[in-house]
Design a protein around this motif. Structure first.
Motif, PDB file in Angstrom:
ATOM      1  N   ASN A  18       0.830  -1.210   0.000  1.00  0.00           N
ATOM      2  CA  ASN A  18       0.000   0.000   0.000  1.00  0.00           C
ATOM      3  C   ASN A  18       0.865   1.262   0.000  1.00  0.00           C
ATOM      4  O   ASN A  18       0.580   2.212  -0.735  1.00  0.00           O
ATOM      5  N   ALA A  19       1.903   1.267   0.830  1.00  0.00           N
ATOM      6  CA  ALA A  19       2.790   2.436   0.906  1.00  0.00           C
ATOM      7  C   ALA A  19       3.536   2.653  -0.409  1.00  0.00           C
ATOM      8  O   ALA A  19       3.672   3.797  -0.877  1.00  0.00           O
ATOM      9  N   THR A  20       3.995   1.579  -1.019  1.00  0.00           N
ATOM     10  CA  THR A  20       4.711   1.684  -2.289  1.00  0.00           C
ATOM     11  C   THR A  20       3.776   2.167  -3.393  1.00  0.00           C
ATOM     12  O   THR A  20       4.145   3.015  -4.211  1.00  0.00           O
ATOM     13  N   TYR A  21       2.560   1.648  -3.407  1.00  0.00           N
ATOM     14  CA  TYR A  21       1.582   2.061  -4.408  1.00  0.00           C
ATOM     15  C   TYR A  21       1.270   3.552  -4.255  1.00  0.00           C
ATOM     16  O   TYR A  21       1.211   4.284  -5.245  1.00  0.00           O
ATOM     17  N   ALA A  22       1.090   3.998  -3.019  1.00  0.00           N
ATOM     18  CA  ALA A  22       0.811   5.417  -2.774  1.00  0.00           C
ATOM     19  C   ALA A  22       1.985   6.288  -3.209  1.00  0.00           C
ATOM     20  O   ALA A  22       1.788   7.362  -3.798  1.00  0.00           O
ATOM     21  N   ALA A  23       3.194   5.831  -2.931  1.00  0.00           N
ATOM     22  CA  ALA A  23       4.376   6.586  -3.354  1.00  0.00           C
ATOM     23  C   ALA A  23       4.458   6.662  -4.870  1.00  0.00           C
ATOM     24  O   ALA A  23       4.777   7.707  -5.433  1.00  0.00           O
ATOM     25  N   LEU A  24       4.169   5.575  -5.531  1.00  0.00           N
ATOM     26  CA  LEU A  24       4.196   5.552  -6.992  1.00  0.00           C
ATOM     27  C   LEU A  24       3.098   6.433  -7.575  1.00  0.00           C
ATOM     28  O   LEU A  24       3.318   7.155  -8.554  1.00  0.00           O
ATOM     29  N   ALA A  25       1.929   6.421  -6.963  1.00  0.00           N
ATOM     30  CA  ALA A  25       0.819   7.244  -7.452  1.00  0.00           C
ATOM     31  C   ALA A  25       1.099   8.734  -7.258  1.00  0.00           C
ATOM     32  O   ALA A  25       0.660   9.555  -8.062  1.00  0.00           O
TER      33      ALA A  25
END
Length: 78
Positions: A18-25
């Motif tokens: 979730n944290a990685t996805y948010a950072a990528l977004a």
């Protein structure tokens, strides 16, 4: 299913995903290769975790895991 049924490493992996996805977004410029690779590695770890072999309803359990980690992250942020 009780939220405590999920192994700690599975919950931590989902949180990292979730944290990685948010950072990528939220990443607007530059090289996103490292984030995309991390997201892929985490996706594989989530998908093939041994817990899913014992879950009664895998789709429902995956949804519950995502909801659990989002709720915990929101509680930490509050």
């Amino acid at each position: 299913m009780d939220a405590t049924d999920f192994p700690d490493d599975l919950v931590q992996t989902q949180h990292a995903w979730n944290a990685t996805y948010a950072a990528l977004a939220g990443f607007h410029r530059g090289d996103t290769t490292a984030l995309r690779r991390r997201l892929l590695r985490l996706s594989v770890r989530l998908w093939w975790h041994p817990y899913w072999n014992t879950a009664r309803s895998v789709p429902a359990a995956r949804t519950e895991l995502r909801q659990l980690t989002r709720a915990r992250a929101a509680a930490r942020a509050a």
